[in-house]
Every structure is written in C-alpha cells, then in structure tokens.
Design an enzyme around this catalytic site. Structure first.
Site, PDB file in Angstrom:
ATOM      1  N   GLY A  71       0.898  -1.316   0.323  1.00 43.56           N
ATOM      2  CA  GLY A  71      -0.003   0.300   0.345  1.00 43.56           C
ATOM      3  C   GLY A  71       1.177   0.882  -0.016  1.00 43.56           C
ATOM      4  O   GLY A  71       2.104   1.717   1.076  1.00 43.56           O
ATOM      5  N   GLY A 105       2.306   3.648  -5.007  1.00 44.67           N
ATOM      6  CA  GLY A 105       2.384   4.385  -6.062  1.00 44.67           C
ATOM      7  C   GLY A 105       1.585   3.114  -7.207  1.00 44.67           C
ATOM      8  O   GLY A 105       1.524   3.781  -8.265  1.00 44.67           O
ATOM      9  N   THR A 126      -1.516   2.981  -7.775  1.00 41.98           N
ATOM     10  CA  THR A 126      -3.146   3.384  -8.783  1.00 41.98           C
ATOM     11  C   THR A 126      -1.963   4.523  -9.759  1.00 41.98           C
ATOM     12  O   THR A 126      -2.741   4.656 -11.340  1.00 41.98           O
ATOM     13  CB  THR A 126      -3.624   4.076  -7.979  1.00 41.98           C
ATOM     14  OG1 THR A 126      -4.546   3.305  -6.891  1.00 41.98           O
ATOM     15  CG2 THR A 126      -4.841   5.118  -8.993  1.00 41.98           C
ATOM     16  N   THR A 127      -1.517   4.862  -9.775  1.00 40.16           N
ATOM     17  CA  THR A 127      -0.654   6.316 -10.606  1.00 40.16           C
ATOM     18  C   THR A 127      -0.057   5.270 -11.887  1.00 40.16           C
ATOM     19  O   THR A 127      -0.439   5.433 -12.885  1.00 40.16           O
ATOM     20  CB  THR A 127       0.466   7.315  -9.854  1.00 40.16           C
ATOM     21  OG1 THR A 127      -0.053   7.138  -9.302  1.00 40.16           O
ATOM     22  CG2 THR A 127       1.006   7.494 -11.446  1.00 40.16           C
ATOM     23  N   ASP A 132      -9.479  -2.899  -5.505  1.00 35.85           N
ATOM     24  CA  ASP A 132      -9.245  -2.028  -3.965  1.00 35.85           C
ATOM     25  C   ASP A 132     -10.394  -1.587  -3.667  1.00 35.85           C
ATOM     26  O   ASP A 132     -10.879  -0.769  -3.999  1.00 35.85           O
ATOM     27  CB  ASP A 132      -7.649  -0.824  -3.991  1.00 35.85           C
ATOM     28  CG  ASP A 132      -7.037  -0.798  -2.996  1.00 35.85           C
ATOM     29  OD1 ASP A 132      -7.988  -0.932  -1.549  1.00 35.85           O
ATOM     30  OD2 ASP A 132      -6.702   0.196  -2.916  1.00 35.85           O
ATOM     31  N   GLU A 167      13.015   1.287  -0.246  1.00 32.09           N
ATOM     32  CA  GLU A 167      13.051   1.307   0.750  1.00 32.09           C
ATOM     33  C   GLU A 167      12.781  -0.287   1.326  1.00 32.09           C
ATOM     34  O   GLU A 167      12.059  -0.916   0.466  1.00 32.09           O
ATOM     35  CB  GLU A 167      11.565   1.911   1.779  1.00 32.09           C
ATOM     36  CG  GLU A 167      12.086   3.300   1.334  1.00 32.09           C
ATOM     37  CD  GLU A 167      10.278   4.084   2.122  1.00 32.09           C
ATOM     38  OE1 GLU A 167       9.255   3.654   3.110  1.00 32.09           O
ATOM     39  OE2 GLU A 167      10.358   5.740   2.357  1.00 32.09           O
ATOM     40  N   ASN A 181       9.316   3.087  -8.016  1.00 37.36           N
ATOM     41  CA  ASN A 181       8.605   4.972  -7.643  1.00 37.36           C
ATOM     42  C   ASN A 181       9.351   5.986  -6.405  1.00 37.36           C
ATOM     43  O   ASN A 181      10.143   5.347  -5.553  1.00 37.36           O
ATOM     44  CB  ASN A 181       7.133   4.793  -7.026  1.00 37.36           C
ATOM     45  CG  ASN A 181       6.858   4.185  -8.795  1.00 37.36           C
ATOM     46  OD1 ASN A 181       6.488   5.037  -9.837  1.00 37.36           O
ATOM     47  ND2 ASN A 181       5.538   3.697  -8.521  1.00 37.36           N
ATOM     48  N   CYS A 229      20.509  19.251   1.916  1.00 40.30           N
ATOM     49  CA  CYS A 229      21.244  18.610   1.475  1.00 40.30           C
ATOM     50  C   CYS A 229      21.820  17.376   1.883  1.00 40.30           C
ATOM     51  O   CYS A 229      21.208  16.482   1.348  1.00 40.30           O
ATOM     52  CB  CYS A 229      22.422  19.446   0.617  1.00 40.30           C
ATOM     53  SG  CYS A 229      22.022  20.967  -0.764  1.00 40.30           S
TER      54      CYS A 229
END
Length: 363
Positions: A32, A35, A37-38, A60, A246, A273, A304
């Site tokens: 979940g 991204g 859906t995108t 979903d 991640e 993504n 930075c």
C-alpha cells in the site's frame, strides 16, 4: 560490463507490455502507498495509444482511480474525459455480494430467502475471501462479455492480491461446506421450510436453499477456474510489481514475486517509484555536495545532507532490486516529483517515463 551483457539486460521500460498485442489482462500490485494507482493509470494511457479499447478496473476497496483522474467513476465502465477508448470502473465487493444475494432471493420464497441469507452469512464468516471470490467472478463474467482489447487491474495491497490468487482453493472450501450442510441437514431444512408455510424449495426449479447456493457456487467455481487458466498463460496475462526503494517495500515485492511464481503467474516488470534523481548515483551527488557545502547556508546544508542520506539509502535498495531481478526483469525507475500526479494531463505526461525511461548506468 560488456556490450553483450548490456544487450542481455531487459530494457528499463514497460514498452514490452504495450508492444505485446496478445496480452488481455495486466495486474498492477504491491504494498500500500507505493503508487500502484498512478502506475495503473499511466500504463493504461500508454496502452490506449496502441489498443482500440482499454479498461482499468479498481479491485481495491479504497478506490483511488476517481481521485487520480479527477473524475467520478462507479460500478459501470465510464469513459475517461479526453479519451475515446479508455474506460474506468471501480467495483465494491460488498455491493456485489448484496447484488448476488438479491438475485438469488428474487427467485425464492420468504422462508428460503431467510435461509439463503443465513447460509451466505455463515460462508462469509467461516471462509475468508469468499465474498471477494464471488465478486471477482461476477466482475470477470461481466468484463468477458465486453469487447475490451486489454484490462488493467489496479489491485488492493499485497495481502488482498495474494488472496485473489487463492480463489480456486477458497471456492473448493465453500462448495465442500455447502455439500456438508446438504448431506447433514438438507432434509431438515426442507421440512422446516414446509412447516413455516413455504414450499419445500421455492427456487426457479424447485431447489432448496442449499441447492440454490450450491448451484451459484458451482457456477462461480467454473468461472474462476477458467479465468485462472488464462491467468497462468504468459501470452495473455502478466503482473507488474510496484514498490518504492525502502526495505519493507522491496522485501514485500520479493515475497509477491515468489508467490506469483508459485501460482504460475507471469511477472517480469518491476516499477520502483519515488526515486531521487534516477539518472545520478549517490557518489556523484556526494562529490558535488563536498565541493559546494562550504558556500551553503546552514539550512541548505542540512537539507542537502538529509537528501544525500536518503539517496544513499535508496541506491542501496535499488541495487538489491537489480541484484535480485536485473537479469530477467524490466526494472523501471520512476522519479520523485515536486508535484502530485493527478488529472489526465499530468498522468499523460508522467506516463511517458514508463516507456521512455531515464538513461541509466547500472554497475
């Protein structure tokens, strides 16, 4: 890396899906919030350039297609504004179950209606996923009767998606339970219906509630088994795994790929993504930072430094992804943007990065 090895590495693009004209079903899934859906919307936009008629379906429960396209969609396919061949529908398993029950109840007497509701309630509480399986069966029956060239499924998070793959097993359990009830209590249920003033089975062909439920489940199983056979054909079906760089997301993607393999589902595309500067690596940025930090304000330096730390972390997990899948999978790195990707215009623009990716150098 030799030129031969570079040629062997799959292109970092979803153009392989767009170009594979035999494909009928494309599933987009993952953890979940990564991204999905995108990615589903962008892929469908690219497919709409190459196919006559494309459908995007959200399975979903927390639908996002309406939010992504900035247009309200529902249970019936609706044309996306600005397109003449791209349609969207958002299904709700709970509403579908109510529809199924209403259709069965419409052919039964009052007493049998009550028994049918009791049987359905018992099934949904004792066999997790039966409501989703029956809803999916109704969806596939509807979609197969339409003339779409290809259907893109924007799936629920990984756990729900894996349950979708287990629908054939779920249906066998449901049928077994109804058969057991019929063997043990069928005569008693019919007698109870008669004592309460109803006929001993008031279905369209005089069936008892258990027979009506058994017939519905048998029909559902036949549809799901037929669909499952198509899903295991790589020329017809493929699965796009979506993640972010991640640990938990990469780990869940690995689990998803393994489970898809067990079920015989083709998956050879991974979209990563929210990547910081996909065309650069952390060493390049670190070198730039060391040369510039003396002239930066404290606030800029802190920003930075955090960005560089995040980039190093992302590069580590992206590297792991290439180690796991780089030889066989198309791995697409999608950049983190400074704005939301919502609405047809922004989705169309962003969709180009799926088929014309940033030129990457991978060690």
């Amino acid at each position: 890396m030799s030129a031969f090895e570079e040629e062997d590495i799959p292109e970092p693009s979803l153009a392989n899906i767009v170009d594979q004209e035999s494909l009928k079903w494309v599933f987009v899934g993952g953890k979940g919030g990564v991204g999905k859906t995108t990615t589903s919307c962008c892929l469908s936009i690219q497919l709409a350039k190459a196919r006559n008629k494309v459908l995007v379906v959200s399975t979903d429960p927390a639908h996002n297609l309406s939010d992504a396209f900035c247009q309200k969609f529902g249970r019936d396919p609706m044309l996306v504004n600005g397109f003449d061949n791209l349609y969207v529908m958002e299904i709700d398993a709970n509403q579908d179950m109510e529809k199924i029950q209403d259709e069965m109840a419409a052919t039964a007497g009052d007493e049998d209606q009550s028994m049918l509701q009791s049987l359905m309630g018992d099934l949904t509480s004792s066999i997790p996923g039966i409501d989703e399986a029956m809803s999916f069966s109704e969806l596939m029956k509807q979609v197969q009767s339409m003339d779409y060239d290809i259907v893109v499924f924007d799936t629920a998070p990984t756990g729900h998606t894996l349950r979708l793959l287990s629908f054939p097993t779920i249906m066998e359990k449901a049928l077994g339970k109804i058969m057991d009830l019929k063997d043990k209590f069928g005569g008693m249920l019919n007698s109870m219906s008669g004592l309460m003033g109803g006929a001993a089975g008031t279905g369209p062909n005089g069936e008892s509630p258990t027979d009506m439920m058994l017939g519905k489940l048998t029909e559902t199983r036949e549809i799901i088994n037929k669909v499952n056979t198509m899903f295991q054909d790589p020329t017809v079906t493929t699965f796009v795994c979506v993640c972010i760089p991640e640990f938990l997301s990469i780990f869940e993607t690995e689990r998803l790929v393994q489970e898809l393999g067990k079920f015989g589902i083709d998956s050879h595309n991974v979209v990563i993504n929210q990547v910081l500067f996909p065309e650069k690596d952390a060493d390049e940025l670190a070198e730039w930072y060391e040369g510039e930090k003396g002239s930066m304000s404290k606030e800029c330096g802190e920003i930075c430094a955090k960005m560089l730390a995040r980039k190093k972390m992302q590069d580590k997990y992206i590297g792991q992804c290439f180690d796991l899948y780089g030889d066989d999978f198309h791995i697409i790195l999608q950049p983190l943007l400074d704005h939301e990707v919502r609405g047809v215009e922004k989705l169309t623009e962003f969709s180009e990065t799926l088929v014309n990716p940033v030129d990457l150098e991978v060690d």
